[in-house]
Motif scaffolding. Structure first.
Motif, PDB file in Angstrom:
ATOM      1  N   ILE A 281      23.871  37.356  32.744  1.00  0.00           N
ATOM      2  CA  ILE A 281      24.313  36.043  32.264  1.00  0.00           C
ATOM      3  C   ILE A 281      25.458  36.107  31.252  1.00  0.00           C
ATOM      4  O   ILE A 281      25.373  36.808  30.246  1.00  0.00           O
ATOM      5  N   ASP A 282      26.518  35.361  31.535  1.00  0.00           N
ATOM      6  CA  ASP A 282      27.540  35.090  30.515  1.00  0.00           C
ATOM      7  C   ASP A 282      27.524  33.579  30.295  1.00  0.00           C
ATOM      8  O   ASP A 282      28.012  32.817  31.122  1.00  0.00           O
ATOM      9  N   PRO A 283      26.925  33.138  29.180  1.00  0.00           N
ATOM     10  CA  PRO A 283      26.761  31.694  28.971  1.00  0.00           C
ATOM     11  C   PRO A 283      28.097  30.978  28.810  1.00  0.00           C
ATOM     12  O   PRO A 283      28.230  29.810  29.150  1.00  0.00           O
ATOM     13  N   LEU A 284      29.068  31.702  28.255  1.00  0.00           N
ATOM     14  CA  LEU A 284      30.402  31.118  28.032  1.00  0.00           C
ATOM     15  C   LEU A 284      31.437  32.214  28.259  1.00  0.00           C
ATOM     16  O   LEU A 284      31.608  33.099  27.414  1.00  0.00           O
ATOM     17  N   ASP A 285      32.077  32.193  29.409  1.00  0.00           N
ATOM     18  CA  ASP A 285      33.159  33.138  29.667  1.00  0.00           C
ATOM     19  C   ASP A 285      34.462  32.410  29.361  1.00  0.00           C
ATOM     20  O   ASP A 285      34.756  31.372  29.963  1.00  0.00           O
ATOM     21  N   GLY A 286      35.210  32.963  28.394  1.00  0.00           N
ATOM     22  CA  GLY A 286      36.401  32.272  27.921  1.00  0.00           C
ATOM     23  C   GLY A 286      36.178  31.749  26.509  1.00  0.00           C
ATOM     24  O   GLY A 286      36.673  30.681  26.144  1.00  0.00           O
ATOM     25  N   THR A 287      35.441  32.520  25.712  1.00  0.00           N
ATOM     26  CA  THR A 287      35.091  32.067  24.354  1.00  0.00           C
ATOM     27  C   THR A 287      36.307  31.801  23.475  1.00  0.00           C
ATOM     28  O   THR A 287      36.331  30.820  22.729  1.00  0.00           O
ATOM     29  N   THR A 288      37.317  32.666  23.570  1.00  0.00           N
ATOM     30  CA  THR A 288      38.496  32.463  22.716  1.00  0.00           C
ATOM     31  C   THR A 288      39.180  31.151  23.101  1.00  0.00           C
ATOM     32  O   THR A 288      39.568  30.354  22.232  1.00  0.00           O
TER      33      THR A 288
ATOM     34  N   ASP B  85      44.628  34.077  31.805  1.00  0.00           N
ATOM     35  CA  ASP B  85      44.035  32.802  31.425  1.00  0.00           C
ATOM     36  C   ASP B  85      42.805  32.896  30.538  1.00  0.00           C
ATOM     37  O   ASP B  85      42.310  31.896  30.050  1.00  0.00           O
ATOM     38  N   GLY B  86      42.249  34.105  30.356  1.00  0.00           N
ATOM     39  CA  GLY B  86      41.179  34.263  29.375  1.00  0.00           C
ATOM     40  C   GLY B  86      39.762  34.025  29.863  1.00  0.00           C
ATOM     41  O   GLY B  86      38.849  33.951  29.057  1.00  0.00           O
ATOM     42  N   SER B  87      39.569  33.892  31.195  1.00  0.00           N
ATOM     43  CA  SER B  87      38.207  33.829  31.729  1.00  0.00           C
ATOM     44  C   SER B  87      38.183  34.618  33.042  1.00  0.00           C
ATOM     45  O   SER B  87      38.612  34.120  34.088  1.00  0.00           O
ATOM     46  N   ALA B  88      37.672  35.828  32.961  1.00  0.00           N
ATOM     47  CA  ALA B  88      37.645  36.690  34.153  1.00  0.00           C
ATOM     48  C   ALA B  88      36.806  36.053  35.262  1.00  0.00           C
ATOM     49  O   ALA B  88      37.139  36.149  36.448  1.00  0.00           O
ATOM     50  N   ALA B  89      35.717  35.386  34.875  1.00  0.00           N
ATOM     51  CA  ALA B  89      34.838  34.774  35.890  1.00  0.00           C
ATOM     52  C   ALA B  89      35.596  33.699  36.669  1.00  0.00           C
ATOM     53  O   ALA B  89      35.522  33.636  37.904  1.00  0.00           O
TER      54      ALA B  89
ATOM     55  N   VAL C 230      21.935  39.734  28.973  1.00  0.00           N
ATOM     56  CA  VAL C 230      22.765  38.658  28.414  1.00  0.00           C
ATOM     57  C   VAL C 230      23.839  39.239  27.518  1.00  0.00           C
ATOM     58  O   VAL C 230      23.699  40.346  27.005  1.00  0.00           O
ATOM     59  N   GLU C 231      24.905  38.454  27.298  1.00  0.00           N
ATOM     60  CA  GLU C 231      25.973  38.967  26.450  1.00  0.00           C
ATOM     61  C   GLU C 231      25.623  38.885  24.977  1.00  0.00           C
ATOM     62  O   GLU C 231      25.868  39.825  24.222  1.00  0.00           O
ATOM     63  N   GLU C 232      25.041  37.783  24.554  1.00  0.00           N
ATOM     64  CA  GLU C 232      24.924  37.562  23.107  1.00  0.00           C
ATOM     65  C   GLU C 232      23.589  37.969  22.485  1.00  0.00           C
ATOM     66  O   GLU C 232      23.560  38.638  21.478  1.00  0.00           O
TER      67      GLU C 232
ATOM     68  N   ASN D 261      41.323  43.644  27.436  1.00  0.00           N
ATOM     69  CA  ASN D 261      40.079  43.945  26.735  1.00  0.00           C
ATOM     70  C   ASN D 261      40.229  43.701  25.226  1.00  0.00           C
ATOM     71  O   ASN D 261      41.334  43.710  24.694  1.00  0.00           O
ATOM     72  N   TYR D 262      39.087  43.509  24.554  1.00  0.00           N
ATOM     73  CA  TYR D 262      39.135  43.198  23.123  1.00  0.00           C
ATOM     74  C   TYR D 262      39.646  44.362  22.270  1.00  0.00           C
ATOM     75  O   TYR D 262      40.076  44.151  21.139  1.00  0.00           O
ATOM     76  N   ASP D 263      39.600  45.606  22.811  1.00  0.00           N
ATOM     77  CA  ASP D 263      40.149  46.722  22.024  1.00  0.00           C
ATOM     78  C   ASP D 263      41.594  47.031  22.444  1.00  0.00           C
ATOM     79  O   ASP D 263      42.051  48.163  22.327  1.00  0.00           O
TER      80      ASP D 263
ATOM     81  N   TRP E 187      43.169  42.035  38.607  1.00  0.00           N
ATOM     82  CA  TRP E 187      42.709  43.348  38.165  1.00  0.00           C
ATOM     83  C   TRP E 187      42.404  43.276  36.672  1.00  0.00           C
ATOM     84  O   TRP E 187      42.959  42.443  35.966  1.00  0.00           O
ATOM     85  N   GLU E 188      41.514  44.110  36.208  1.00  0.00           N
ATOM     86  CA  GLU E 188      41.270  44.194  34.764  1.00  0.00           C
ATOM     87  C   GLU E 188      40.512  45.482  34.452  1.00  0.00           C
ATOM     88  O   GLU E 188      39.856  46.066  35.325  1.00  0.00           O
ATOM     89  N   LEU E 189      40.607  45.900  33.201  1.00  0.00           N
ATOM     90  CA  LEU E 189      39.914  47.097  32.719  1.00  0.00           C
ATOM     91  C   LEU E 189      38.813  46.685  31.741  1.00  0.00           C
ATOM     92  O   LEU E 189      38.956  45.688  31.022  1.00  0.00           O
ATOM     93  N   LYS E 190      37.757  47.479  31.692  1.00  0.00           N
ATOM     94  CA  LYS E 190      36.735  47.359  30.639  1.00  0.00           C
ATOM     95  C   LYS E 190      36.019  46.010  30.574  1.00  0.00           C
ATOM     96  O   LYS E 190      35.685  45.531  29.480  1.00  0.00           O
ATOM     97  N   LEU E 191      35.819  45.382  31.705  1.00  0.00           N
ATOM     98  CA  LEU E 191      34.998  44.168  31.701  1.00  0.00           C
ATOM     99  C   LEU E 191      33.527  44.574  31.689  1.00  0.00           C
ATOM    100  O   LEU E 191      33.181  45.711  32.026  1.00  0.00           O
ATOM    101  N   TYR E 192      32.675  43.641  31.346  1.00  0.00           N
ATOM    102  CA  TYR E 192      31.230  43.905  31.307  1.00  0.00           C
ATOM    103  C   TYR E 192      30.568  43.313  32.546  1.00  0.00           C
ATOM    104  O   TYR E 192      31.136  42.432  33.204  1.00  0.00           O
TER     105      TYR E 192
HETATM  106  C1  IPD Z   1      36.290  37.630  28.194  1.00  0.00           C
HETATM  107  C2  IPD Z   1      37.046  36.918  29.284  1.00  0.00           C
HETATM  108  C3  IPD Z   1      38.493  37.406  29.337  1.00  0.00           C
HETATM  109  C4  IPD Z   1      38.569  38.907  29.505  1.00  0.00           C
HETATM  110  C5  IPD Z   1      37.766  39.600  28.416  1.00  0.00           C
HETATM  111  C6  IPD Z   1      36.322  39.108  28.457  1.00  0.00           C
HETATM  112  P1  IPD Z   1      34.332  36.307  26.913  1.00  0.00           P
HETATM  113  O1  IPD Z   1      34.927  37.203  28.143  1.00  0.00           O
HETATM  114  O2  IPD Z   1      36.463  37.106  30.550  1.00  0.00           O
HETATM  115  O3  IPD Z   1      39.190  36.838  30.421  1.00  0.00           O
HETATM  116  O4  IPD Z   1      39.915  39.298  29.470  1.00  0.00           O
HETATM  117  O5  IPD Z   1      37.839  40.974  28.615  1.00  0.00           O
HETATM  118  O6  IPD Z   1      35.558  39.788  27.516  1.00  0.00           O
HETATM  119  O7  IPD Z   1      34.317  37.159  25.691  1.00  0.00           O
HETATM  120  O8  IPD Z   1      35.192  35.120  26.771  1.00  0.00           O
HETATM  121  O9  IPD Z   1      32.954  35.979  27.398  1.00  0.00           O
END
Ligand code: IPD
Ligand code: CA
Ligand code: CA
Length: 258
Positions: A80-87, A181-185, A64-66, A155-157, A200-205
């Motif tokens: 499990i990602d309970p909430l993808d797009g938290t921001t 858009d802030g939700s990779a899923a 899980v993420e959290e 990515n967050y960094d 495409w994206e870098l450093k996703l989990y």
């Molecule tokens: C984030 C989202 C976002 C991606 C970030 C992820 P979170 O997941 O998928 O689109 O750009 O890299 O961490 O933190 O909202 O579950």
């Protein structure tokens, strides 16, 4: 496939209900990093999902993420990602979902993603196709990158690792448009559905991509690393597309200008 799909679907829908009801009401926000936050709703939704899975399959591993995950020797692992797009969620921006995948002996065999605001339920089982609300979906037929509608994320960094700015610039210049858009899923679901042509994206989990990558593959799309090599949910890079623009996207990612 046993009742895995029924269980995953019930868990994602229950989590979605919590997300929908909590939207605009959540108060406590904790910062995991300068711009990486978690709301009390992330935790509440995660608890509901893990409770449902543990009750039925106590021997399965859970990632899980959290909260706290769980090891297990059954060969099965729920991711499990309970909430993808938290921001987005924290700002009331209507683009978020719950994502649940099931891995068997290191291979993702099932994925579900639920967007409670649009009531869009995406699902896939390995070898059985991808679906939106029970109807089969498939990727777009766009053949040229310049006609393509793309998505990415940062990515967050990003303040210290700015590699994606170069790719972002290059894709903006060589496609029809790029969204962030802030939700990779959900980005991956929209690719499976043909709303996007590439992502495409870098450093996703693993929890960001496990379900979505299976949905793209089962929608007849292609998922690799940036060089066209085998994709792993545990790796640093994801390149996903309708297949037709994959080579062109690889060429852009390999360019060093920007
Ligand atoms: C984030 C989202 C976002 C991606 C970030 C992820 P979170 O997941 O998928 O689109 O750009 O890299 O961490 O933190 O909202 O579950
Ligand atoms: Ca996520
Ligand atoms: Ca999350």
């Amino acid at each position: 496939m046993k009742d895995f799909m029924k269980l995953a679907s019930a868990a994602a829908r229950q989590a979605g209900k919590i997300l929908k009801e909590g939207l605009g009401k959540q108060r406590r926000i904790r910062y995991k990093g300068e711009i990486n936050l978690v709301t009390e709703i992330d935790r509440k939704a995660e608890k509901v999902i893990t409770k449902i899975i543990r009750a039925r399959y106590p021997e399965h591993a859970i990632m899980v993420e959290e909260g706290e995950g769980k090891e297990g020797r059954s060969g099965y692992k729920w991711i499990i990602d309970p909430l993808d797009g938290t921001t987005n969620y924290a700002h009331g921006y209507p683009c978020f979902c719950s994502s649940i995948a099931l891995e068997k002996d290191g291979e993702v065999i099932l994925g579900v993603i639920y967007d409670p605001l649009r009531n869009e339920f995406f699902s896939a089982e390995k070898g059985k196709g991808a679906y939106l609300n029970g109807k089969r979906i498939s990727v777009s037929s766009t053949r040229k990158l310049i006609r393509s509608f793309l998505a990415t994320g940062f990515n967050y960094d990003v303040k210290t690792d700015q590699r994606n700015f170069k790719h972002f610039r290059n894709f903006v210049l060589s496609s029809q448009a790029v969204r962030r858009d802030g939700s990779a899923a959900l980005d991956l679901c929209y690719l499976g559905l043909g709303r996007f042509d590439g992502f495409w994206e870098l450093k996703l989990y693993p929890w960001d991509v496990a379900a979505g990558a299976l949905i793209v593959k089962e929608a007849r799309g292609r998922v690799t690393d940036f060089r066209g090599g085998k994709f792993s949910i545990y790796s640093d890079e994801i390149l996903a597309s309708n297949g037709r623009i994959h080579q062109e996207m690889m060429r852009v990612l390999q360019r060093s200008d920007g």
